[in-house]
Design an enzyme around this catalytic site. Structure first.
Site, PDB file in Angstrom:
ATOM      1  N   HIS A 186       0.682  -1.304   0.096  1.00  0.00           N
ATOM      2  CA  HIS A 186       0.053  -0.050   0.016  1.00  0.00           C
ATOM      3  C   HIS A 186       0.635   1.229  -0.040  1.00  0.00           C
ATOM      4  O   HIS A 186       2.103   1.138   0.141  1.00  0.00           O
ATOM      5  CB  HIS A 186      -0.900  -0.007   1.465  1.00  0.00           C
ATOM      6  CG  HIS A 186      -0.228   0.374   2.451  1.00  0.00           C
ATOM      7  ND1 HIS A 186       0.045   1.557   2.914  1.00  0.00           N
ATOM      8  CD2 HIS A 186      -0.019  -0.478   3.629  1.00  0.00           C
ATOM      9  CE1 HIS A 186       0.333   1.470   4.207  1.00  0.00           C
ATOM     10  NE2 HIS A 186       0.684   0.094   4.474  1.00  0.00           N
ATOM     11  N   CYS A 201       3.640  -4.341   6.649  1.00  0.00           N
ATOM     12  CA  CYS A 201       3.358  -4.037   5.344  1.00  0.00           C
ATOM     13  C   CYS A 201       4.478  -3.603   4.213  1.00  0.00           C
ATOM     14  O   CYS A 201       5.528  -3.417   4.999  1.00  0.00           O
ATOM     15  CB  CYS A 201       2.116  -3.067   5.202  1.00  0.00           C
ATOM     16  SG  CYS A 201       0.629  -3.603   5.742  1.00  0.00           S
TER      17      CYS A 201
END
Length: 231
Positions: A186, A201
């Site tokens: 992301h 992440c």
């Protein structure tokens, strides 16, 4: 009133002790624009990287250039000191640049899975390949810090959410593509070299996250390997 007077004297005494110590360390007092006069252990290497005269001696101009680099990439304390954290970022940038357009030359990301997103934790790089053909990248990424490592192995994108917001950290995660539990590609609104790293992440710039969103789909493979420096 006597207690207040004694407290004021004590406070002045502490200030008198702290101020010379601060100056002795080569930094300005709190509240001023602090810039160290100390020469760091990686002075010459960082001077060379930043295009400064390479003499291995800290100057006001050196400090200004190093501080600007530190502020740009969220390195703290941003006092212009050529220390190990700043050198770690510079060293990683140098190694990333050396890869050029051949990120898969180590042969570790599978070439028999069709379209696949590769993540090299050691070099903090990601790219998309189709067989042995490079489709996009490599691009710098920011992966999990110590104790929050991005997990290695072969995975699949199982869910995509373009306007996702973390239910744990309550921060936006635009262009999220989840491939392992709560770990996803992301975009993140900070430098990809900002230490110490994410909470697991694979952070990307908005431009790169949008491109990954357009190139990948649910079911596509993701392969994560290596080890992030400092974990």
């Amino acid at each position: 009133m006597g207690d207040l007077r004694r407290r004021g004297v004590a406070a002045l005494a502490v200030t008198a002790l702290v101020t010379p110590l601060t100056l002795a360390l080569g930094t300005a007092p709190a509240g001023a624009a602090s810039c160290t006069t100390k020469t760091g252990p990686y002075q010459k290497k960082i001077e060379k990287f930043l295009g400064r005269p390479v003499d291995g001696k800290q100057s006001a101009a050196d400090c200004k250039a190093i501080r600007a680099f530190q502020n740009k990439h969220g390195i703290t304390p941003a006092i212009g000191y050529a220390g190990p954290v700043t050198w770690g970022v510079v060293d990683l940038m140098i190694k990333q640049k050396a890869v050029g357009k051949k990120p898969g030359k180590d042969g570790k990301c599978p070439v028999n899975k069709g379209r696949i997103a590769c993540v090299n934790l050691t070099l903090q790089l990601s790219w998309i390949q189709d067989g042995s053909r490079l489709v996009y990248g490599p691009v710098p990424v920011r992966t999990g810090r110590d104790h929050y490592e991005t997990r290695t192995g072969l995975k699949k994108i199982y869910w995509r959410h373009i306007d996702h917001v973390s239910s744990i950290y309550h921060v936006p995660m635009p262009y999220s593509q989840f491939f392992d539990g709560g770990q996803a590609f992301h975009s993140a609104n900070l430098s990809m070299w900002n230490p110490p790293g994410s909470h697991g992440c694979v952070n990307m710039t908005k431009t790169d996250a949008k491109k990954y969103w357009s190139l990948l789909k649910t079911g596509d493979r993701v392969f994560v390997y290596g080890r992030k420096p400092g974990t």
